[in-house]
Design a protein around this motif. Structure first.
Motif, mmCIF file in Angstrom:
data_model
loop_
_atom_site.group_PDB
_atom_site.id
_atom_site.type_symbol
_atom_site.label_atom_id
_atom_site.label_comp_id
_atom_site.label_asym_id
_atom_site.label_seq_id
_atom_site.Cartn_x
_atom_site.Cartn_y
_atom_site.Cartn_z
ATOM 1 N N TYR A 64 28.391 -1.753 25.474
ATOM 2 C CA TYR A 64 28.138 -0.474 24.807
ATOM 3 C C TYR A 64 27.104 -0.633 23.699
ATOM 4 O O TYR A 64 27.372 -0.388 22.523
ATOM 5 N N ARG A 65 25.903 -1.018 24.092
ATOM 6 C CA ARG A 65 24.844 -1.283 23.118
ATOM 7 C C ARG A 65 24.295 0.002 22.507
ATOM 8 O O ARG A 65 23.541 -0.041 21.546
ATOM 9 N N PHE A 66 24.666 1.135 23.092
ATOM 10 C CA PHE A 66 24.209 2.421 22.579
ATOM 11 C C PHE A 66 25.213 3.024 21.597
ATOM 12 O O PHE A 66 25.067 4.188 21.193
ATOM 13 N N ALA A 67 26.222 2.260 21.177
ATOM 14 C CA ALA A 67 27.276 2.789 20.300
ATOM 15 C C ALA A 67 26.702 3.335 18.998
ATOM 16 O O ALA A 67 27.225 4.296 18.433
ATOM 17 N N PHE A 68 25.617 2.735 18.505
ATOM 18 C CA PHE A 68 25.045 3.198 17.237
ATOM 19 C C PHE A 68 24.523 4.627 17.344
ATOM 20 O O PHE A 68 24.448 5.345 16.336
ATOM 21 N N ILE A 69 24.163 5.074 18.551
ATOM 22 C CA ILE A 69 23.712 6.457 18.728
ATOM 23 C C ILE A 69 24.891 7.409 18.577
ATOM 24 O O ILE A 69 24.769 8.486 17.962
ATOM 25 N N ILE A 70 26.052 7.040 19.116
ATOM 26 C CA ILE A 70 27.260 7.850 18.941
ATOM 27 C C ILE A 70 27.605 7.944 17.462
ATOM 28 O O ILE A 70 27.937 9.015 16.942
ATOM 29 N N VAL A 71 27.531 6.812 16.758
ATOM 30 C CA VAL A 71 27.816 6.798 15.323
ATOM 31 C C VAL A 71 26.841 7.703 14.575
ATOM 32 O O VAL A 71 27.229 8.463 13.678
ATOM 33 N N PHE A 72 25.571 7.647 14.937
ATOM 34 C CA PHE A 72 24.558 8.490 14.286
ATOM 35 C C PHE A 72 24.886 9.965 14.463
ATOM 36 O O PHE A 72 24.804 10.757 13.504
ATOM 37 N N LEU A 73 25.277 10.366 15.652
ATOM 38 C CA LEU A 73 25.605 11.765 15.909
ATOM 39 C C LEU A 73 26.851 12.187 15.147
ATOM 40 O O LEU A 73 26.897 13.285 14.565
ATOM 41 N N LEU A 74 27.862 11.329 15.112
ATOM 42 C CA LEU A 74 29.089 11.651 14.380
ATOM 43 C C LEU A 74 28.810 11.804 12.886
ATOM 44 O O LEU A 74 29.283 12.749 12.252
ATOM 45 N N CYS A 75 28.053 10.869 12.324
ATOM 46 C CA CYS A 75 27.737 10.944 10.896
ATOM 47 C C CYS A 75 26.867 12.159 10.580
ATOM 48 O O CYS A 75 27.017 12.789 9.521
ATOM 49 N N SER A 76 25.957 12.489 11.475
ATOM 50 C CA SER A 76 25.100 13.667 11.258
ATOM 51 C C SER A 76 25.926 14.944 11.243
ATOM 52 O O SER A 76 25.752 15.808 10.365
ATOM 53 N N MET A 77 26.829 15.088 12.198
ATOM 54 C CA MET A 77 27.660 16.294 12.260
ATOM 55 C C MET A 77 28.596 16.381 11.057
ATOM 56 O O MET A 77 28.784 17.450 10.470
ATOM 57 N N ALA A 78 29.199 15.237 10.677
ATOM 58 C CA ALA A 78 30.093 15.233 9.525
ATOM 59 C C ALA A 78 29.334 15.550 8.241
ATOM 60 O O ALA A 78 29.835 16.262 7.363
ATOM 61 N N CYS A 79 28.124 15.008 8.122
ATOM 62 C CA CYS A 79 27.308 15.268 6.935
ATOM 63 C C CYS A 79 26.971 16.749 6.816
ATOM 64 O O CYS A 79 27.036 17.330 5.722
ATOM 65 N N LYS A 80 26.628 17.365 7.929
ATOM 66 C CA LYS A 80 26.320 18.800 7.924
ATOM 67 C C LYS A 80 27.557 19.617 7.594
ATOM 68 O O LYS A 80 27.502 20.575 6.799
ATOM 69 N N GLU A 81 28.689 19.249 8.154
ATOM 70 C CA GLU A 81 29.926 19.985 7.921
ATOM 71 C C GLU A 81 30.405 19.836 6.480
ATOM 72 O O GLU A 81 31.050 20.745 5.936
ATOM 73 N N ALA A 82 30.100 18.709 5.841
ATOM 74 C CA ALA A 82 30.550 18.473 4.467
ATOM 75 C C ALA A 82 30.023 19.530 3.507
ATOM 76 O O ALA A 82 30.664 19.837 2.485
ATOM 77 N N VAL A 83 28.876 20.108 3.823
ATOM 78 C CA VAL A 83 28.313 21.168 2.974
ATOM 79 C C VAL A 83 29.268 22.360 2.921
ATOM 80 O O VAL A 83 29.340 23.084 1.911
ATOM 81 N N TYR A 84 30.024 22.567 3.986
ATOM 82 C CA TYR A 84 30.932 23.720 4.085
ATOM 83 C C TYR A 84 32.388 23.316 3.873
ATOM 84 O O TYR A 84 33.294 24.049 4.269
ATOM 85 N N ILE A 85 32.597 22.180 3.250
ATOM 86 C CA ILE A 85 33.960 21.654 3.128
ATOM 87 C C ILE A 85 34.855 22.586 2.316
ATOM 88 O O ILE A 85 36.071 22.675 2.551
ATOM 89 N N LYS A 86 34.274 23.320 1.374
ATOM 90 C CA LYS A 86 35.076 24.223 0.545
ATOM 91 C C LYS A 86 35.611 25.400 1.348
ATOM 92 O O LYS A 86 36.559 26.072 0.921
ATOM 93 N N ARG A 87 35.036 25.671 2.517
ATOM 94 C CA ARG A 87 35.462 26.796 3.342
ATOM 95 C C ARG A 87 36.547 26.417 4.349
ATOM 96 O O ARG A 87 37.077 27.274 5.031
#
Length: 869
Positions: free
Chosen positions: A353-376
């Protein structure tokens, strides 16, 4: 701390992310005792191989030798694949600048710097593409940089960390290209990763292409600068320019693969289950290096990503884009054909699974975007989701433990720690939502607790028993290193000629490139297919692409110029016992080149009998026949119930009923060396493997199974010779084979061959990687100069100042030059890497096209902006 954070300007957040991630990685390596003051060392597994080869290239650069060829690779081979795989990372400059510094220290520094750079580039991506410009961008940048991929894959395969820090740049430049028609950064980032780490470049290109297509498809018409088809043409032009810029390296690699690829492309894969993928999102779930992708990137990502899916305040098209990309790469984990594609259809190894870092990148990107709306986010939804997570974690762990071969680390300890982390994070999120006045204070706790979680996960993984089993102890490594220095110093005192050597007892670290000597073994990703086939036919142990000295005979040592054998005693040094390495010089060794019969130009059919194959080869070379002769069956004995011999080339059944499951062969009444080969052994009734109980032409830590048809040398005591076979579980022996061959070597004939071939041998004046110069005098009827260097396109010969043709000899395995008549010849051989010159020209054209493309796009964007304003 709050005051400090408030004073830092957002444009400097990438520096903060870099420092935090670098510090965290340093703490992890220190805790795992993998720095110079610890008990373990980074140079283990493939990292040792990578560093060894980088050191070899660095030495060649410093000594002014060619980097395109090495006599240390597979008896001599083009090194373009090694260059493309590991050499062109800019961080490797440290190996050149600090060549005499401890390589373990340099490697640790590079790992720390690459980890920090991954955090820095992700923060830039988050602020510019995701539009997250507050401290959340630092938070998730560090999570991305300290994911399990970076900690485990990055240390064992630290060259893959280049993909980790370049991926955010490629994602950012892909967005720029799709939305603003700015392709320059995309072309440069593509060219960079293709040159620095071509396999990671392939994975990143696949991701980027899908990302670009999705953005173009969802981009509103009024926001498009050009039509879709023009956008795609621009994209393809950018990629084409990147490929052209990298052509100086990629074209030689392509030609190398076409001529040396040792196995066919095929759909092979060993996907995992969806539950195992999910399980590895939790803290401490290291499992092992073969079953699952390393995608842990912190409990905060695990908590926030599901809410990203349903957050209507985030553009629907953006959510579909990220969810689609995540889905494709998760499916690749469980769907073997897609997994095989992402491995370029190569034979699947332990690192699926040498492409695992791409999955991590997508997860961190989505979480980072969602964190802006964490108060909601509603607190009750977080609580319900937390309960679901814990129940799923418990059920999955219990189900996995029911599997027969499961080695899950989903233990009660792991369960308790994950419950604690999830509860603490949920509590802090709740406080952040309701305690408006103290949000900055809570944010500080966010950062520190995030660092604690990631560092504790990395420390746990690096210090676990399953990981420790592949990590070398520091004292052993340095004892081995000192032994190798001693061996090389002793040999080089009186040695200036070309030679090869074999090192045994070195814990499978016979890494010739590290010291730059001409070793017999190698552990590269790809080898010379003709060499592999030839050595297998001669009875040597060759598995995958690793050549071992196991199975080598005295005549083959003579032919391959194996002049020295060294036996290390590093294990004794670790125990405090002083024991210098044993160095043996092989007196019967042929020069690198000598005159041979024209028979070596013909292709011959090999059999499964390595002794007859060697007889044929040496007869072709010298005309001397019957170098090996079969032992008279009357001279062979074995234990009373041990062995039933039948006619040659018919199945032989071993049936041993002794208490310990051992068969002992004894050959008597001969002073000559005796060898045995068992061919095509098939185990019966699911019995455990039958192995050689160590033969004295077998190195430690190689597979000694009799099912591998290498030649085993019998131990000699006077006129008697012994070889022991045993079952690993001490059960009775029962298996079938197509043939068992026991031959003796006629030493008188071997010396006759040696004397005959040495008469007309090349007197070498100068030898360095990719270059040989010398002279030879031809007095007899032999007209072919045999050179014990594997044949490969790119060798050019100059004979008496005239160009001569290099021809393949001995079934296309080695180099040869046909000399027309008797007389004295000045020989000069030089290696020119196929495709290097043409590739260099294409790269220059690519750079010129990039400049033109850059200025055209700049002018076009300027006109577009003026028209828009």
């Amino acid at each position: 701390m709050e005051k400090i954070i408030r004073k830092i300007k957002p444009k400097y957040y990438w520096i903060v992310a870099f420092l935090l991630a670098s510090l965290a990685m340093y703490v992890m390596l220190s805790y795992a005792q993998m720095l110079t003051t610890g008990k373990y060392i980074l140079l283990t597994s493939d990292t040792l191989d990578y560093v060894s080869n980088i050191r070899m290239f660095a030495g060649n650069i410093l000594n002014g030798e060619s980097v395109w060829y090495s006599f240390s690779h597979f008896l001599g081979m083009n090194t373009t694949y090694g260059l493309a795989e590991k050499m062109f990372s800019p961080f490797n400059i440290f190996y050149i600048l600090f060549y005499k510094t401890d390589v373990n220290v340099i490697t640790a520094v590079i790992i720390i710097l690459k980890t920090g750079l991954a955090a820095a580039t992700f923060q830039i991506f988050a602020s510019r593409t995701l539009k997250v410009r507050n401290y959340y961008s630092i938070f998730f940048a560090v999570l991305y940089a300290l994911c399990s991929f970076a900690v485990l894959y990055g240390i064992v395969h630290f060259i893959w960390l280049d993909g980790l820090y370049i991926l955010p740049i490629v994602a950012f430049s892909t967005e720029k290209a799709a939305r603003e028609s700015k392709y320059s950064l995309l072309a440069i980032s593509y060219a960079y990763i293709i040159i620095v780490q071509m396999y990671q470049g392939f994975l990143i290109f696949v991701f980027s292409l899908m990302y670009y297509i999705l953005i173009i498809c969802f981009l509103k018409k009024e926001r498009r600068k050009v039509a879709v088809w023009k956008s795609l043409i621009n994209y393809l032009c950018s990629f084409g320019i990147a490929v052209m810029i990298s052509a100086f390296l990629m074209l030689p690699v392509l030609l190398f693969l076409l001529s040396n690829h040792s196995y066919p492309f095929a759909f092979q894969g060993t996907g995992t289950t969806l539950m195992q993928v999910f399980n590895n999102l939790f803290w401490g779930e290291i499992q092992n290096f073969t079953l699952v992708p390393y995608i842990y990137c912190g409990i905060p990502c695990l908590l926030l990503v599901p809410f990203y899916f349903i957050n209507r305040q985030i553009d629907k098209r953006e959510r579909i884009t990220y969810i689609s990309l995540l889905g494709i790469f998760v499916v690749a984990c469980i769907f073997p054909p897609l997994l095989a594609f992402l491995q370029v259809f190569e034979k699947v190894d332990a690192w699926n699974y040498r492409f695992a870092f791409i999955i991590v990148f997508l997860l961190c990107s989505m979480a980072c975007k969602e964190a802006v709306y964490i108060k909601r986010i509603k607190v009750k939804n977080i609580v319900f989701y937390e309960i679901f997570l814990l129940l799923f974690f418990i059920v999955e762990g219990r189900l996995e433990k029911l599997e027969i071969e499961s080695i899950s680390h989903n233990t009660l300890l792991g369960l308790g720690i994950n419950i604690g982390f999830i509860a603490i994070w949920t509590g802090m999120v709740y406080l952040y939502i309701v305690k408006i006045k103290h949000r900055m204070t809570i944010s500080v706790f966010f950062i520190f607790f995030m660092l604690f979680e990631c560092v504790s996960n990395g420390c746990y993984c690096l210090s676990s028993d399953s990981y420790r089993s592949i990590v070398e102890r520091e004292e052993y490594y340095y004892a081995w290193s000192e032994d190798m220095d001693y061996v090389m110093n002793e040999i080089n005192k009186n040695e200036n000629d070309f030679y090869r050597m074999v090192v045994t007892g070195d814990y499978n670290k016979n890494s010739d490139a590290f010291y730059g000597y001409y070793g017999l073994t190698d552990n590269e990703s790809l080898g010379n297919e003709r060499v592999i086939k030839f050595l297998k036919n001669m009875g040597l142990y060759v598995e995958d692409n690793q050549i071992s000295s196991t199975g080598i005979t005295l005549p083959m040592e003579m032919l391959l110029s194996v002049k020295y054998t060294a036996r290390l005693h590093s294990d004794m040094a670790v125990m405090g016992l002083e024991k210098k390495p044993d160095i043996t010089e092989n007196k019967s060794v042929l020069p690198i080149a000598f005159m041979a019969n024209e028979d070596i130009l013909t292709v011959s059919e090999m059999t499964n009998n390595s002794f007859e194959n060697q007889n044929h080869v040496f007869c072709q070379l010298s005309g001397v026949e019957h170098l090996f002769s079969p032992i008279d069956s009357r001279l062979i004995s074995r234990d009373e119930f041990g062995l039933s011999l039948s006619e040659e080339d018919t199945p032989i059944i071993f049936s041993d009923y002794s208490e310990d499951g051992v068969i002992v062969f004894r050959v008597s009444d001969t002073e000559n060396p005796v060898y045995m080969q068992i061919t095509s052994a098939d185990l019966q009734e699911g019995r455990q493997n039958l192995v050689y109980d160590y033969s004295n032409n077998m190195t430690f830590y190689t597979d000694n199974s009799v099912s591998i048809p290498f030649v085993a040398k019998l131990w000699q005591s006077g006129d008697n010779h012994y070889l022991s076979l045993r079952t690993e579980d001490e059960r009775p022996v029962y298996f079938q084979t197509e043939g068992i061959y026991i031959y003796e070597l006629d030493l008188n004939k071997m010396h006759e061959i040696e004397d005959s071939l040495k008469k007309e041998s090349l007197i070498t004046e100068r030898i360095e990687n990719g270059y040989i110069k010398g002279s030879v005098t031809v007095n007899d009827d032999r007209r072919v100069l045999f050179i014990s260097v594997p044949y490969e396109n790119g060798w050019k010969a100059i004979v008496n100042n005239k160009v001569a043709q290099c021809v393949p000899v001995l079934d296309g395995t080695f180099l040869g030059i046909v000399l027309p008549d008797k007389g004295q010849y000045e020989i000069e051989l030089k290696y020119y890497c196929p495709g290097a010159r043409c590739g260099g020209i294409v790269s220059l054209i690519g750079i010129a096209l990039f400049a033109i493309h850059f200025f055209i796009n700049r002018s076009r964007n300027k006109k577009y902006n003026e028209k828009k304003n």
